[in-house]
Structures are given as structure tokens and as C-alpha cells.
Enzyme design. Structure first.
Site, short mmCIF file in Angstrom:
data_model
loop_
_atom_site.label_atom_id
_atom_site.label_comp_id
_atom_site.label_asym_id
_atom_site.label_seq_id
_atom_site.Cartn_x
_atom_site.Cartn_y
_atom_site.Cartn_z
CE1 TYR A 1 -3.72 2.44 0.51
CE2 TYR A 1 -2.47 3.29 2.38
CZ TYR A 1 -3.51 3.40 1.47
OH TYR A 1 -4.35 4.49 1.54
CG ASP B 1 5.62 4.05 1.03
OD1 ASP B 1 5.84 4.78 2.03
OD2 ASP B 1 4.48 3.83 0.58
CE LYS C 1 1.04 4.58 8.48
NZ LYS C 1 -0.40 4.77 8.57
#
Ligand SMILES: Cc1ncc(COP(=O)(O)O)c(C=O)c1O
Length: 459
Positions: free
Chosen positions: A157, A257, A285
């Protein structure tokens, strides 16, 4: 089967979360599905939280939970850490505003810290989310290589936009051959062209990746990867090194990522763990300390394409008659490099520099104890992960190395267990991974093990 298990966990769940249910009924009047992000939704209904402290969250019905969701891993210091509240207050007091819309010193201070921890990130840009970070990284790769297409891995993702919302969670009927997966669109409203322009690769299968890249490298500008799939399934060392080699050989940028893995699998992310340097990295995050953030960084010569100092960009109207905006890679955002958020990020880093190994040790202890407990109940389970993230995979397999392995695990039992754990005061979204924070201690680990014991006893 015990007496308690004869009472459906769905029924018990509804009984315990009546106020959440009525809140969700009202919320559905105003928001589709009652949620502002699809990820927040699950059945029978999401639990609505209204307070939190440290390792705990509290719902509108007054139930307490040890929080392992931690807002999808973002809150590595737990909830309401004093370093964060202090950073917010100090930044506002010292600078007198939460936003300048100009360059300011936190931007450079954070850039220095990032470069120290992630040496591959020689230059950086800030964004407001992980999604924006991957968007920018892919634009940079297209501009640098002159190649339109991208490749990503099945089950990985990278945010919700069309280019990468491909084969994240494809049904096995649609997913195609394991060695050369189909590119499956994951949302209504997506452009069909991404079936062709986004190539899907099999994770941890170097020979098949090489075959696909050898055929298609002329159209691929970037390979983007979650170096640990979903934040927890490790790429083998030889796979990640092999992919580094192949991408270099084919003139493709290799993008790590690290939105999930950054500051979690190691302070310096997966690239520290593997000692492999990607061309570009995306972070998010944890580094926002609970606030929205993203960072893109990489080699100076790549990042420099976005510098507006060598040509006019779209905002420089005065030069539109003498130069083309398209000579610069456009990147902008009203809130990029937000001072309060960067102050919180820097405060987070200070704590993590001292406490990262404690969180990793505690996570390791929790994983070991859980595996031991499942063994006692003869349920085959692997606690898969590194650093302060892991997932519980109910499987007969000896190890989990990609999407198809995960699909072969027992999600039905896991979901049933997860609902029961919610009844026992252990919070993560059903089927989601577990993240641990500096606020978690041996006390929470013990509570968690005891809750699991009761759940396993009742299955
Ligand atoms: C690996 C990865 N990349 C990108 C994103 C998107 O980040 P955000 O939700 O901040 O837009 C996520 C979010 O979970 C992620 O896990």
C-alpha cells in the site's frame, strides 16, 4: 467449546458498545458509512473513542482498551506524551504563530536530523501525508528517468491515488499467476489505464521480478516498495539487494516507502536494517508526532529537479512569457513544513533516540509470549514483524513471505479472535497489525497476554 463461546461475540460486542452504535447511526446521516476514511470502518460497527492517555484509549461507552492500533502506527510515543504537548506550547509561544507560509528554522532542523538517520535522504521536501509523499516521489521518478510507468508489489500500500491503488488486496481469482501477477484496480472511479501503466511485481521473488523488469524496463521509471510488506513481512536480504542491483542496471529509481517502517523497524528505518540505499524515500506517520506529515527525500540531483530557483514555476506569472513552468517539477502545499508539526516531530525524535531499543525489546517479549501461548492452545500462529510492529498470522506455514502466503492464513479465526479481544479491552482494528509505543510497559504486555489467554480458552 466453553459456555461463553456459545454466546455470539457479535452480540456481546453490540451489547458492550451501544453508544458507539448509536453514534455511528447518527454519523451515517452526515458521512458515507459514518466515517471520514474507509479504513476506520469495520463490522458490526466501529468503536467510537473519545479519550486517550499513554497506552490506553477509552470509548464513548466508557470501556478502556490497551491501544495497539496507535492510529495505524503513527503514535509511537502513545497518547498525550508530555514532550508533544510541550513542543506544541513552546513552538506557539516562541514563534507566536502556528504557520508562516515562509521558510523557517524547524524545516532545516528536521532536514538535518533526517539526513543523519537516513543518509540516502540528502535533500528533502515536506508534504502533509504519506499519500502526498509517494505522489511526489513518483513524479520525481518520472521526471528524472523520462519513463511514465511504475512498478509496485502485490499486497503493498502506498496511499489511495490511482497510480498505486493497484493490487493492494486483490481477490485471488483476479490476481493472476503468482510469478507474474495481474494489475488489479482496487477502487471504483479509477482510470483503466493503470492496469497497463502500473506493473505488479511478486514480492520476495527476485527471479520473477528480473524477468518482468527485463521485458518492461523501458517503460518503468520507478519501483516503489514497502521494504517490509504491510510494515511486517520482511523482504529477504538477497531480495532487497537484488532489487537494488536490478533497478540500477535498468535505469529505474528504487523508492523505499517507509511511511510505516520509518522510525519503527529501526530508527533509521528499513534502509538501516538492510544497509541498502534507495534513490528516494518516503516517510510519514511517526515523524508527525500524531499530526499530518510526509517527507520525500533522496539523492540531491534527483530532488533538485523540483527547485524553482533555476526556472519559473506555475506560480511565477511574471516569467510566463519567457519560460515554461514545465521546466520545473511542481511541488507545493499551503501547510508543507508546518512549524508546529515539525516541532512535534523533533520532540518525538528526541524521545525515540533514548527509548527505541526499549520499545523494540518490549515488542519482542510480547511476540514471544504470544507465540508461546498459542502453542499451548495448539493454534499454529506466527508473530511476524520487526522492531515495534508485528502482526498475528494464523498459519501452518513456517514463514510468511508475500501476499499469497498471507491470503492462505486463517482470517476467519483471526477476525473472531479480534472481536473477542475488543471485548477484553485490547484494541486494534480487526485484522490490523499491532504497533507498540514508548507508553506501553510490562504491565500492558501482561494484560494483553491474559486477555489473549481468556480468548483462546473460549474459542
Ligand atoms: C506504506 C504507506 N505508504 C503511504 C501511506 C499513506 O499515508 P497517509 O495515510 O499518511 O496518506 C501509508 C498509510 O498507511 C502507508 O502505510
Amino acid at each position: 467449546m466453553s459456555m461463553t463461546s456459545s454466546v455470539d461475540e457479535g452480540y456481546r460486542y453490540r451489547e458492550r458498545t451501544l453508544k458507539s452504535q448509536s453514534f455511528m447511526n447518527e454519523a451515517s446521516e452526515y458521512m458515507p458509512g459514518g466515517v471520514t476514511a474507509n479504513i476506520k470502518y469495520f463490522t458490526p460497527h466501529p468503536i467510537v473513542m473519545n479519550k486517550a492517555k499513554g497506552a490506553y484509549v477509552y470509548d464513548v461507552d466508557g470501556n478502556e482498551y490497551v491501544d495497539y492500533l496507535l492510529s495505524y502506527g503513527a503514535l509511537k510515543l502513545g497518547h498525550g506524551h508530555e514532550a508533544i504537548t510541550k513542543a506544541i506550547g513552546d513552538q506557539l509561544e516562541e514563534q507566536g504563530t502556528c504557520l508562516f507560509g515562509t521558510p523557517h528554522h524547524y524545516e532545516v532542523e528536521m532536514a538535518k536530523q533526517i539526513k543523519q538517520l537516513y543518509p540516502s535522504m540528502e535533500n528533502i521536501r515536506y508534504t502533509n501525508s504519506g499519500t502526498e509523499a509517494t505522489l511526489l516521489a513518483l513524479r520525481l521518478a518520472r521526471a528524472y528517468t523520462g519513463k511514465e510507468g511504475i512498478a509496485k508489489f502485490e499486497g503493498h500500500y502506498h496511499g489511495g491515488f490511482d497510480e498505486v491503488l493497484v493490487s493492494v488486496n486483490p481477490s485471488l481469482e483476479q490476481a493472476g499467476p503468482e510469478q507474474e501477477p495481474n494489475s488489479v484496480l482496487e477502487s471504483k472511479g479509477m482510470s483503466e489505464r493503470h492496469k497497463n501503466t502500473t506493473i505488479t511485481l511478486p514480492f520476495n521473488d527476485l527471479a520473477s521480478c528480473e524477468e518482468i523488469l527485463r521485458k518492461k524496463h523501458q517503460e518503468i521509471g520507478a519501483v516503489i516498495i514497502e521494504p517490509l510488506q504491510g510494515g511486517f513481512i520482511r523482504a529477504s536480504q538477497s531480495f532487497i539487494e537484488g532489487m537494488r542491483q536490478l533497478t540500477k542496471e535498468f535505469g529505474i529509481l528504487f523508492i523505499f516507502d517507509e511511511v510505516k517502517t520509518g522510525f519503527r523497524v529501526a530508527l533509521g528505518g528499513a534502509q538501516e536494517l538492510y544497509e541498502v540505499q534507495p534513490d528516494l524515500t518516503t516517510l510519514g506517520k511517526v515523524i508527525g508526532g500524531g499530526f499530518p506529515v510526509g517527507i520525500v527525500g533522496g539523492r540531491k540531483e534527483i530532488m533538485n529537479i523540483t527547485s524553482p530557483s533555476h526556472s519559473a514555476d506555475v506560480f511565477d506569472i511574471s516569467q510566463s512569457q519567457t519560460s515554461n513552468a514545465s521546466d520545473v517539477l511542481f511541488h507545493s502545499g499551503t501547510y508543507n513544513g508546518h512549524p508546529t508539526i515539525l516541532a512535534c516531530g523533533l520532540a518525538t525524535l528526541e524521545v525515540l533516540k533514548k527509548e527505541t531499543s526499549d520499545v523494540c525489546n518490549l515488542t519482542s517479549e510480547l511476540k514471544t509470549e504470544l507465540e508461546h501461548l498459542f502453542k499451548q492452545y495448539s493454534i499454529p500462529m506466527l508473530a511476524v514483524g520487526e522492531g515495534s510492529i508485528f502482526n498475528i498470522v494464523i498459519t501452518d506455514k513456517k514463514n510468511i513471505s508475500h501476499y499469497r502466503d498471507l491470503q492462505a492464513s486463517d482470517f476467519k479465526l483471526r477476525k473472531k479472535m479480534d472481536l473477542r479481544l475488543l471485548l477484553e479491552g485490547i484494541y486494534t482494528k480487526p485484522l490490523n497489525r499491532y504497533s507498540v509505543s514508548t507508553a506501553h510497559t510490562a504491565v500492558e504486555v501482561e494484560k494483553t497476554i491474559e486477555a489473549f489467554r481468556r480468548v483462546l480458552n473460549d474459542l
